[in-house]
Enzyme design. Sequence first.
Site, PDB file in Angstrom:
ATOM      1  N   CYS A 173       8.734  -8.331  -0.706  1.00  0.00           N
ATOM      2  CA  CYS A 173       7.719  -7.421  -1.452  1.00  0.00           C
ATOM      3  C   CYS A 173       6.444  -6.902  -0.265  1.00  0.00           C
ATOM      4  O   CYS A 173       5.653  -6.529  -0.642  1.00  0.00           O
ATOM      5  CB  CYS A 173       7.410  -8.278  -2.584  1.00  0.00           C
ATOM      6  SG  CYS A 173       7.851  -8.334  -3.340  1.00  0.00           S
ATOM      7  N   CYS A 186      10.139 -10.580  20.248  1.00  0.00           N
ATOM      8  CA  CYS A 186       9.637 -11.950  19.730  1.00  0.00           C
ATOM      9  C   CYS A 186      10.339 -12.370  21.212  1.00  0.00           C
ATOM     10  O   CYS A 186       9.938 -13.551  22.404  1.00  0.00           O
ATOM     11  CB  CYS A 186      10.575 -12.772  18.880  1.00  0.00           C
ATOM     12  SG  CYS A 186       9.213 -11.711  17.074  1.00  0.00           S
TER      13      CYS A 186
HETATM   14 ZN   LIG Z   1      10.675  -8.076  -3.430  1.00  0.00          ZN
END
Ligand SMILES: [Zn+2]
Length: 254
Positions: A173, A186
Amino acid sequence: MDDTQRLRYSRHLLLNEFGEEAQERLLAARALVIGAGGLGSPALMYLAASGFGRIAICDGDRLDLTNLQRQIVHRHASVGMPKAASAAQTLRAINPDVQVEAIEERVEGERLASLVRAADVVLDCSDNFSTRHAINRACVASRRPLVSGAGVRFDGQVAVFDLRRDDAPCYHCLFAEDAAGDEDRCATLGVFAPLVGVIGTLQAAEAIKLIAGVGESLSGRLLLFDSLATHWHEVRLARDPQCRVCARERAAAA
Ligand SMILES: [Zn+2]
């Protein structure tokens, strides 16, 4: 708890908000920590010292001299060893009560899904986006709380996705998969040693609180830490109702 355990964990038992029941919950719990590097080091050590009953450590890498500047769970003499085994050795030395399982591989697919299902809490201490998204998908599918950390250069972040709850956002999300074009960068960037110590320690604190049922978790918030300026910033997180990962899972479960 036996008498030795009552002594070992006495400073937890003395906390009004903690007490014996919370400690018992830790002793009965299983944590899955993915990555025994800069974030995983302090996270693993605090989980072991605090009395998590079982800790599974996943890491497919071997210890390298360049790791030792910040990956404090490892010792100089362990260079060349699998990191999962090296970390397990330190945890057993800290607290022989803890059952430690070293998984010396980069887990994915069904193997990752079954490890996540077997865990009460999952700590993402990995260093690349494809692993982060794979861990998130597995946590969404089995509704396990995910404590996510990241740190590079002087900047760190930590978030909790308490996927046991219907209203909790997931990692996807927040960070869409296609936005992650910097795969494995990284590995070649600098990292301020105590930065990952601070973030990994916060991950341990949140994992302990989630399992012990103590306090208010970081769920639904993202903490950003600028260790160069010593500045914290907090962002509220919301579920993305169109999220490709959690919206479908939730619809299937409903
Ligand atoms: Zn989600």
